[in-house]
Motif scaffolding. Structure first.
Motif, PDB file in Angstrom:
ATOM      1  N   ARG A 119     -72.850 -84.175 -56.438  1.00  0.00           N
ATOM      2  CA  ARG A 119     -72.185 -84.797 -55.282  1.00  0.00           C
ATOM      3  C   ARG A 119     -71.313 -83.780 -54.549  1.00  0.00           C
ATOM      4  O   ARG A 119     -70.562 -83.026 -55.171  1.00  0.00           O
ATOM      5  N   VAL A 120     -71.361 -83.759 -53.188  1.00  0.00           N
ATOM      6  CA  VAL A 120     -70.568 -82.855 -52.344  1.00  0.00           C
ATOM      7  C   VAL A 120     -69.291 -83.577 -51.942  1.00  0.00           C
ATOM      8  O   VAL A 120     -69.346 -84.643 -51.311  1.00  0.00           O
ATOM      9  N   LEU A 121     -68.138 -83.015 -52.312  1.00  0.00           N
ATOM     10  CA  LEU A 121     -66.846 -83.638 -52.015  1.00  0.00           C
ATOM     11  C   LEU A 121     -66.398 -83.282 -50.601  1.00  0.00           C
ATOM     12  O   LEU A 121     -66.631 -82.159 -50.123  1.00  0.00           O
ATOM     13  N   PRO A 122     -65.710 -84.212 -49.901  1.00  0.00           N
ATOM     14  CA  PRO A 122     -65.188 -83.919 -48.553  1.00  0.00           C
ATOM     15  C   PRO A 122     -64.157 -82.770 -48.616  1.00  0.00           C
ATOM     16  O   PRO A 122     -63.341 -82.703 -49.547  1.00  0.00           O
ATOM     17  N   PRO A 123     -64.175 -81.875 -47.632  1.00  0.00           N
ATOM     18  CA  PRO A 123     -63.209 -80.746 -47.671  1.00  0.00           C
ATOM     19  C   PRO A 123     -61.782 -81.162 -47.345  1.00  0.00           C
ATOM     20  O   PRO A 123     -60.840 -80.481 -47.716  1.00  0.00           O
ATOM     21  N   ARG A 124     -61.561 -82.298 -46.627  1.00  0.00           N
ATOM     22  CA  ARG A 124     -60.225 -82.728 -46.247  1.00  0.00           C
ATOM     23  C   ARG A 124     -60.018 -84.176 -46.655  1.00  0.00           C
ATOM     24  O   ARG A 124     -60.976 -84.955 -46.768  1.00  0.00           O
ATOM     25  N   ALA A 125     -58.747 -84.509 -46.816  1.00  0.00           N
ATOM     26  CA  ALA A 125     -58.429 -85.867 -47.258  1.00  0.00           C
ATOM     27  C   ALA A 125     -58.855 -86.903 -46.230  1.00  0.00           C
ATOM     28  O   ALA A 125     -59.241 -88.029 -46.581  1.00  0.00           O
ATOM     29  N   ARG A 148     -57.545 -85.577 -59.646  1.00  0.00           N
ATOM     30  CA  ARG A 148     -57.059 -84.220 -59.934  1.00  0.00           C
ATOM     31  C   ARG A 148     -57.080 -83.347 -58.697  1.00  0.00           C
ATOM     32  O   ARG A 148     -56.213 -82.493 -58.503  1.00  0.00           O
ATOM     33  N   LEU A 149     -58.106 -83.570 -57.804  1.00  0.00           N
ATOM     34  CA  LEU A 149     -58.202 -82.762 -56.591  1.00  0.00           C
ATOM     35  C   LEU A 149     -57.027 -83.057 -55.663  1.00  0.00           C
ATOM     36  O   LEU A 149     -56.440 -82.143 -55.055  1.00  0.00           O
ATOM     37  N   LEU A 150     -56.655 -84.336 -55.563  1.00  0.00           N
ATOM     38  CA  LEU A 150     -55.483 -84.676 -54.738  1.00  0.00           C
ATOM     39  C   LEU A 150     -54.224 -84.032 -55.310  1.00  0.00           C
ATOM     40  O   LEU A 150     -53.409 -83.466 -54.569  1.00  0.00           O
ATOM     41  N   SER A 151     -54.053 -84.109 -56.632  1.00  0.00           N
ATOM     42  CA  SER A 151     -52.862 -83.533 -57.246  1.00  0.00           C
ATOM     43  C   SER A 151     -52.840 -82.019 -57.078  1.00  0.00           C
ATOM     44  O   SER A 151     -51.793 -81.435 -56.785  1.00  0.00           O
ATOM     45  N   GLU A 152     -53.986 -81.356 -57.223  1.00  0.00           N
ATOM     46  CA  GLU A 152     -54.035 -79.896 -57.061  1.00  0.00           C
ATOM     47  C   GLU A 152     -53.750 -79.498 -55.608  1.00  0.00           C
ATOM     48  O   GLU A 152     -53.050 -78.513 -55.349  1.00  0.00           O
ATOM     49  N   ASN A 153     -54.297 -80.269 -54.653  1.00  0.00           N
ATOM     50  CA  ASN A 153     -54.050 -79.949 -53.235  1.00  0.00           C
ATOM     51  C   ASN A 153     -52.574 -80.156 -52.867  1.00  0.00           C
ATOM     52  O   ASN A 153     -51.989 -79.356 -52.123  1.00  0.00           O
ATOM     53  N   LEU A 212     -61.473 -87.043 -44.564  1.00  0.00           N
ATOM     54  CA  LEU A 212     -62.919 -87.262 -44.553  1.00  0.00           C
ATOM     55  C   LEU A 212     -63.387 -88.070 -45.750  1.00  0.00           C
ATOM     56  O   LEU A 212     -64.587 -88.356 -45.874  1.00  0.00           O
ATOM     57  N   THR A 213     -62.495 -88.439 -46.653  1.00  0.00           N
ATOM     58  CA  THR A 213     -62.888 -89.224 -47.823  1.00  0.00           C
ATOM     59  C   THR A 213     -63.229 -90.649 -47.410  1.00  0.00           C
ATOM     60  O   THR A 213     -62.699 -91.165 -46.404  1.00  0.00           O
ATOM     61  N   THR A 214     -64.132 -91.282 -48.185  1.00  0.00           N
ATOM     62  CA  THR A 214     -64.556 -92.660 -47.942  1.00  0.00           C
ATOM     63  C   THR A 214     -64.626 -93.390 -49.279  1.00  0.00           C
ATOM     64  O   THR A 214     -64.593 -92.748 -50.347  1.00  0.00           O
ATOM     65  N   PRO A 215     -64.732 -94.731 -49.254  1.00  0.00           N
ATOM     66  CA  PRO A 215     -64.902 -95.448 -50.530  1.00  0.00           C
ATOM     67  C   PRO A 215     -66.158 -95.013 -51.295  1.00  0.00           C
ATOM     68  O   PRO A 215     -66.192 -95.043 -52.525  1.00  0.00           O
ATOM     69  N   GLU A 216     -67.196 -94.597 -50.550  1.00  0.00           N
ATOM     70  CA  GLU A 216     -68.417 -94.156 -51.218  1.00  0.00           C
ATOM     71  C   GLU A 216     -68.327 -92.728 -51.711  1.00  0.00           C
ATOM     72  O   GLU A 216     -69.071 -92.316 -52.622  1.00  0.00           O
ATOM     73  N   ASN A 217     -67.459 -91.948 -51.078  1.00  0.00           N
ATOM     74  CA  ASN A 217     -67.329 -90.526 -51.466  1.00  0.00           C
ATOM     75  C   ASN A 217     -65.853 -90.174 -51.579  1.00  0.00           C
ATOM     76  O   ASN A 217     -65.285 -89.501 -50.729  1.00  0.00           O
ATOM     77  N   PRO A 218     -65.149 -90.642 -52.603  1.00  0.00           N
ATOM     78  CA  PRO A 218     -63.709 -90.356 -52.751  1.00  0.00           C
ATOM     79  C   PRO A 218     -63.469 -89.023 -53.449  1.00  0.00           C
ATOM     80  O   PRO A 218     -64.390 -88.410 -54.006  1.00  0.00           O
ATOM     81  N   TRP A 219     -62.190 -88.605 -53.377  1.00  0.00           N
ATOM     82  CA  TRP A 219     -61.766 -87.418 -54.132  1.00  0.00           C
ATOM     83  C   TRP A 219     -61.464 -87.826 -55.576  1.00  0.00           C
ATOM     84  O   TRP A 219     -60.957 -88.929 -55.835  1.00  0.00           O
ATOM     85  N   PRO A 220     -61.670 -86.925 -56.480  1.00  0.00           N
ATOM     86  CA  PRO A 220     -61.107 -87.127 -57.820  1.00  0.00           C
ATOM     87  C   PRO A 220     -59.582 -87.010 -57.746  1.00  0.00           C
ATOM     88  O   PRO A 220     -59.037 -86.265 -56.925  1.00  0.00           O
TER      89      PRO A 220
END
Length: 434
Positions: A13-19, A31-36, A21-29
């Motif tokens: 799965r390809v993750l969105p590069p910016r917050a 950990r990625l939010l915490s690291e960013n 661009l996230t969607t319910p079908e393609n959310p961030w993990p």
């Protein structure tokens, strides 16, 4: 898992590069939010801040502080490591005012934002005095302390507004001393915090409320004595400007005789103590009664002196001849009128006699010059038959009828002869007609 699923290849799965661009079908993990967040906050620069230590929790390797803003109800947790605590010359205590350099830090495992502090140093009394003196000079240059801006206190206020702490000695001193001097005085009291971070906002709110009340004629801001740090809210710039903008006269009664926050400079009246403020805003009933009594004595004396002076003036007027014997003025004027009338009559008679003599003389002169008077002396007037007066002999000839007018009567004659002889000549000269 079935054998068919095991045979299919796994798609990454390809993750969105910016917050955004996230969607319910393609959310961030998570950990990625915490690291960013950690990476973003790590780029923030360290900042020097000033605050008051309200909580202090010291441990072996870490000390946890809670710094509160000196003017607002805003607090921030700060973490100090052991090396920072060891470098301080003065141990930290609750209530201490400090300056520290803080840098935000985000702990990725728990999602907690904290401030890492260093270079903590207490704000000394000297630093505070320098700041207050700098602010005092700046406000003085603006004219906020000028004497011509200060409003006078009414001689007898209808209602006194009082801003002070709840159940404080300052409130009791102001109310007791004011009512001892003027028992009928009424108060509109606002009990607020007079120290701490909320003091400035609380005092400003009470000031605005009392200033808008048309029944309040003067406002007292009172607080008893305290440490220098406890009186710092009354040197706050916002409070100073609020007092300067108030339409109602403000009395400052902060601390004791030696305490002088900036509020004392901008207030319309500075009272050395709350007791002094209670004495300044209302008059002394006993003294006012004494002044009224003295004024009545002075007024009575002035009225009596005025009446005595007017009585003497009336007696002086009554003793004058004009009022004592008013008929004397009429008699004097009557004598003057008689004298003037006699003189006018004599003058008129004298003038009449003189003019009568003049007329008589002129009458005699006219008579002497009249032809009738000439005829009365024996002369006659000779006229021709036409009525012309005969003046020379050439006007008539011998045989002409003539009329001779005498003094009394008239004659008709006829000319016998005509002669050119003049009076004094002898008869028979040449030129004579027969």
């Amino acid at each position: 898992m079935s054998s068919e699923d095991a045979d299919q290849p796994t798609v990454e799965r390809v993750l969105p590069p910016r917050a955004g661009l996230t969607t319910p079908e393609n959310p961030w993990p998570l950990r990625l939010l915490s690291e960013n967040l950690h990476a973003y906050i790590a780029r923030c620069d360290p900042t020097w801040v000033e605050g008051q230590v309200v909580e202090l929790n010291q441990r072996a390797r870490v000390t946890y502080l809670t710094l509160r803003d000196v003017d607002e109800e805003i607090s921030v947790p700060v973490t100090l490591f052991a090396r920072e605590m060891a470098a301080m010359d003065t141990p930290l205590e609750r209530g201490m005012r400090v300056v520290a350099q803080v840098k935000p830090d985000f702990w990725t495992k728990t999602g907690r934002l904290s401030m890492i502090g260093q270079g903590v140093r207490p704000v000394g009394l000297g630093d505070l005095l320098v700041r207050i003196e700098r602010l005092r000079r700046a406000l003085a240059e603006e004219g906020l302390f000028d004497a011509d801006r200060k409003k006078p206190i009414p001689s007898l206020p209808h209602r006194v507004g009082l801003i002070t702490g709840r159940n404080s000695d300052a409130e009791k001193d102001v109310v007791r001393n004011a009512r001892l001097r003027w028992p009928a005085v009424t108060f509109e009291i606002r009990n607020v915090a007079v120290q701490g971070t909320s003091a400035v906002r609380a005092v400003m709110g009470a000031l605005e409320e009392l200033d808008a009340d048309p029944e309040v004629d003067v406002i007292i801001i009172a607080r008893g004595g305290g440490a220098f740090e406890d009186l710092l809210p009354f040197s706050d710039e916002q409070l100073i400007r609020a007092v300067a903008a108030a339409r109602t006269p403000v009395v400052s009664a902060i601390g004791h005789e030696n305490d002088q926050p900036l509020l004392d400079f901008v207030a319309d009246v500075r009272a050395s103590t709350p007791t002094d403020a209670g004495k300044r805003v209302v008059p002394d009933l006993v003294e006012e009664k004494a002044q009224v009594a003295r004024a009545r004595v002075v007024l009575d004396r002035a009225v009596m002196q005025f009446l005595d002076r007017e009585r003497v003036a009336l007696e002086s007027l009554r003793s004058r001849p004009a009022l004592d014997q008013p008929e004397g003025m009429i008699l004097v004027r009557e004598e003057d009128v008689d004298r003037l009338r006699d003189r006018a009559l004599r003058t008129m008679l004298h003038r009449t006699d003189r003019e009568k003599d003049t007329i008589t003389q002129m009458k005699h002169r006219v008579r002497a010059l009249s032809p009738q008077e000439t005829l009365s002396r024996g002369y006659a007037v000779i006229m021709t038959d036409t009525g012309a007066v005969v003046k020379t002999s050439e006007q008539v000839t011998a045989g002409d009828p003539l009329a001779v007018r005498l003094s009394e009567g008239e004659l008709t004659v006829r000319t016998e002869s005509v002669s050119s002889r003049r009076p004094g000549q002898t008869a028979g000269r040449p030129g004579d007609q027969q």
